[in-house]
Design a protein around this motif. Structure first.
Motif, PDB file in Angstrom:
ATOM      1  N   VAL A   1       5.764  14.215  28.834  1.00 27.66           N
ATOM      2  CA  VAL A   1       5.512  12.968  29.556  1.00 27.66           C
ATOM      3  C   VAL A   1       6.466  11.921  28.984  1.00 27.66           C
ATOM      4  O   VAL A   1       6.419  11.600  27.795  1.00 27.66           O
ATOM      5  CB  VAL A   1       4.046  12.520  29.370  1.00 27.66           C
ATOM      6  N   GLU A   2       7.353  11.427  29.842  1.00 27.70           N
ATOM      7  CA  GLU A   2       8.379  10.501  29.359  1.00 27.70           C
ATOM      8  C   GLU A   2       8.441   9.265  30.245  1.00 27.70           C
ATOM      9  O   GLU A   2       8.136   9.335  31.437  1.00 27.70           O
ATOM     10  CB  GLU A   2       9.728  11.246  29.315  1.00 27.70           C
ATOM     11  N   ASP A   3       8.800   8.149  29.666  1.00 21.22           N
ATOM     12  CA  ASP A   3       8.886   6.906  30.453  1.00 21.22           C
ATOM     13  C   ASP A   3      10.151   6.846  31.294  1.00 21.22           C
ATOM     14  O   ASP A   3      10.107   6.470  32.459  1.00 21.22           O
ATOM     15  CB  ASP A   3       8.766   5.674  29.543  1.00 21.22           C
ATOM     16  N   ILE A   4      11.289   7.217  30.699  1.00 21.74           N
ATOM     17  CA  ILE A   4      12.543   7.078  31.447  1.00 21.74           C
ATOM     18  C   ILE A   4      13.586   8.107  31.008  1.00 21.74           C
ATOM     19  O   ILE A   4      13.645   8.467  29.831  1.00 21.74           O
ATOM     20  CB  ILE A   4      13.121   5.640  31.293  1.00 21.74           C
ATOM     21  N   ILE A   5      14.340   8.576  31.991  1.00 17.39           N
ATOM     22  CA  ILE A   5      15.512   9.394  31.704  1.00 17.39           C
ATOM     23  C   ILE A   5      16.725   8.543  32.023  1.00 17.39           C
ATOM     24  O   ILE A   5      16.902   8.088  33.154  1.00 17.39           O
ATOM     25  CB  ILE A   5      15.548  10.686  32.540  1.00 17.39           C
ATOM     26  N   ASP A   6      17.507   8.319  30.990  1.00 18.16           N
ATOM     27  CA  ASP A   6      18.685   7.466  31.121  1.00 18.16           C
ATOM     28  C   ASP A   6      19.907   8.383  31.038  1.00 18.16           C
ATOM     29  O   ASP A   6      20.311   8.962  32.037  1.00 18.16           O
ATOM     30  CB  ASP A   6      18.606   6.448  29.979  1.00 18.16           C
ATOM     31  N   SER A   7      20.449   8.593  29.862  1.00 18.43           N
ATOM     32  CA  SER A   7      21.559   9.547  29.723  1.00 18.43           C
ATOM     33  C   SER A   7      21.064  10.983  29.854  1.00 18.43           C
ATOM     34  O   SER A   7      21.820  11.884  30.188  1.00 18.43           O
ATOM     35  CB  SER A   7      22.251   9.361  28.369  1.00 18.43           C
TER      36      SER A   7
ATOM     37  N   PHE B   1       7.504  15.383  33.241  1.00 13.63           N
ATOM     38  CA  PHE B   1       7.149  14.277  34.132  1.00 13.63           C
ATOM     39  C   PHE B   1       7.834  13.039  33.573  1.00 13.63           C
ATOM     40  O   PHE B   1       7.557  12.624  32.445  1.00 13.63           O
ATOM     41  CB  PHE B   1       5.625  14.058  34.201  1.00 13.63           C
ATOM     42  N   ALA B   2       8.749  12.485  34.349  1.00 16.27           N
ATOM     43  CA  ALA B   2       9.422  11.245  33.944  1.00 16.27           C
ATOM     44  C   ALA B   2       9.075  10.149  34.943  1.00 16.27           C
ATOM     45  O   ALA B   2       9.353  10.277  36.132  1.00 16.27           O
ATOM     46  CB  ALA B   2      10.933  11.458  33.890  1.00 16.27           C
ATOM     47  N   LEU B   3       8.468   9.081  34.454  1.00 18.86           N
ATOM     48  CA  LEU B   3       8.066   7.990  35.338  1.00 18.86           C
ATOM     49  C   LEU B   3       9.271   7.336  36.013  1.00 18.86           C
ATOM     50  O   LEU B   3       9.226   7.000  37.186  1.00 18.86           O
ATOM     51  CB  LEU B   3       7.274   6.937  34.546  1.00 18.86           C
TER      52      LEU B   3
END
Ligand code: PRP
Ligand code: MN
Ligand code: MG
Length: 186
Positions: free
Chosen positions: A100-106, A128-130
């Motif tokens: 469970v992750e807040d954001i995928i950036d790089s 699951f990435a919000l």
């Protein structure tokens, strides 16, 4: 008076929009993992709010654990190196893991974590990435459960920080660039 809202240029996602999306994903996960009792792993600190809301929205048994990883330090772009600030307390061998992750950036943080959990013997590893920011992707990460795709703006709130601030905002907002301009010189 230091009011958080003064540092925000625009609310991108309201608390209600976030909750509705999380419930939608949780309903699907409750079906997909019906007989699997997943181990939910949140990446601290950013994913703490997403984990709380998501786990409460599930209707199936699930276990919860946390791993504290950092790639950003105090800047607005990834350093590219993952630091394990604290590890899981659960043995993932044979477990169906849902990160469970807040954001995928790089993508660097999750690329590292997925490989690490597979190496530890997890039976399956899904994400699951919000939030996802495609403009910043450097590594490809397979996200089974996607929340919102957002533009390339520095966002804070609902767990996401800038220099450890704004995590306690209940919505997701674009940080006014005045807050971090001059970061390079500092
Ligand atoms: C942020 C965010 C993700 C990661 C995404 O964490 O919460 O975990 O960066 O970036 P990436 O896809 O470029 O790796 P951060 O390192 O800031 O730590 P934090 O969660 O404690 O804020
Ligand atoms: Mn994080
Ligand atoms: Mg951060």
């Amino acid at each position: 008076i230091a009011d958080i809202s003064q540092d925000i240029s625009e609310v991108l996602l309201t608390h209600e929009q976030i909750q509705a999306k999380i419930q939608e994903v949780a309903d699907q996960v409750s079906i997909d993992y019906k007989d699997k009792e997943p181990l939910l792993i949140a990446v601290l600190k950013g994913a703490v709010n997403t984990m709380a809301a998501f786990s409460q929205a599930l209707s199936i048994h699930a276990n919860i654990d946390f791993m504290s990883l950092s790639s950003y330090g105090s800047g607005t772009s990834s350093s590219g190196t993952i630091t394990v600030r604290s590890d899981l307390t659960t043995d993932v061998r044979g477990r169906h893991v849902l990160i469970v992750e807040d954001i995928i950036d790089s993508g660097i943080t999750l690329d590292w974590l997925v490989k690490e959990l597979r190496a530890r013997g997890a039976a399956s590893v899904e994400i699951f990435a919000l939030l996802e920011k495609p403009a910043r992707h450097e590594v490809k990460v397979d996200v089974k459960y996607q929340g919102f795709v957002i533009p390339d703006k520095f966002v804070v709130g609902f767990g996401l920080d800038y220099d450890e601030r704004y995590r306690n905002l209940d919505s997701i907002a674009v940080l006014d660039p005045k807050v971090y301009q001059g970061e390079q010189e500092a």
